[in-house]
Write an enzyme that holds these catalytic residues in place. Structure first.
Site, PDB file in Angstrom:
ATOM      1  N   SER A   1       0.870  -1.201   0.018  1.00 51.36           N
ATOM      2  CA  SER A   1      -0.002   0.066  -0.010  1.00 51.36           C
ATOM      3  C   SER A   1       0.961   1.137  -0.013  1.00 51.36           C
ATOM      4  CB  SER A   1      -0.866  -0.111   1.395  1.00 51.36           C
ATOM      5  OG  SER A   1      -1.496   1.357   1.382  1.00 51.36           O
TER       6      SER A   1
ATOM      7  N   TYR B   1      -1.939  -1.121  10.549  1.00 49.15           N
ATOM      8  CA  TYR B   1      -2.155  -1.383   9.048  1.00 49.15           C
ATOM      9  C   TYR B   1      -0.861  -0.900   8.488  1.00 49.15           C
ATOM     10  CZ  TYR B   1      -3.835  -1.305   4.035  1.00 49.15           C
ATOM     11  OH  TYR B   1      -3.933  -1.709   3.005  1.00 49.15           O
TER      12      TYR B   1
END
Length: 249
Positions: A131, A144
């Site tokens: 990401s 995350y």
């Protein structure tokens, strides 16, 4: 479409929806035999029927069972992921562990299980769906961001160890992709930032991006397919941003 992946077997985690499903379609269209690994067995079966693949109904949080695996795939796409948004002081430790387990420990165990087959055949492609949060941080996403930063390191170590065996390892770093995972964040983002849901895209999700739209799953899948091909044999240890310019800041 050129069948550049004929004879290759690809395993995609979280393969029943979003980026995983788009990747399954892209790899199958290029001739790969696709295994769709997902906790949602029904959705995986439906997609497998569509692309002529097979399924693996698996809970990747069951890391004890993953520790004894042996995989015979040529292409491994570590895609499965979840999200939890909360300030650090309110972040439940169990939620933190769950995210890190799914998005860092499970990829490690799957890579570990796949490498012997890849080494024996002098070919392998490890493709890690990271990401923009693998290279940048955002508030309220401690688990995350931590997991994705760790995945970046794991990917690079895999690249260094696998190079002499014909195995490449790379990360793909999208911004916000039009998937159920992103759509489900909108209410949480609105709550934690104290704004209406209608303002989340413009004021939170896309504020750092030069291109003001979500990434489409098919765009990410096209990069997955290229990284899986013979054309990308000299590409390893890299992180490919697809974030509309977010990380250029």
């Amino acid at each position: 479409m050129e069948n550049t992946l004929n004879g290759r077997k690809a395993l995609i985690t979280g393969g029943a929806g979003g980026i995983g499903a788009a990747s399954a379609r892209a790899l199958a269209a290029r001739g790969a035999k696709v295994v769709i690994a997902d906790v949602d067995a029904a959705a995986a079966e439906a997609l497998a029927d569509e692309v002529g693949g097979t399924t693996w109904a698996v809970d990747l949080l069951d890391v004890e069972s993953l520790a004894t695996l042996s995989l015979d795939c040529d292409i491994l796409v570590n895609n499965a992921g979840i999200q939890r948004i909360s300030p650090i002081e309110d972040f439940e430790p169990a939620d933190f562990r769950r995210l890190v387990t799914l998005m860092l420990e499970a990829p490690f165990l799957l890579i570990r299980a796949a490498l012997p087959h890849m080494y024996a055949n002098n070919f392998g492609r490890i493709i890690n769906l990271s990401s923009v949060h693998g290279i940048r941080a955002s508030p309220f996403k401690s688990a995350y961001v931590s997991a994705k930063h760790g995945l970046e390191g794991l990917s690079k170590v895999t690249a260094l160890e696998g190079g002499e065996h014909g195995v490449t390892s790379n990360c793909i770093n999208p911004g916000y992709v039009r998937t159920p995972l992103v759509e489900s964040q909108i209410a949480d983002q609105a709550k934690v930032h104290g704004i209406p849901e209608s303002e989340v895209l413009a004021k939170i999700m896309l504020t750092e991006s030069a291109v003001k739209r979500l990434v489409e799953p098919e765009e990410v899948a096209s990069l997955v397919a290229w990284l899986a091909s013979d054309h990308a044999g000299m590409v390893t240890g890299a992180s490919y941003t697809m974030d509309g310019g977010w990380s250029a800041r």
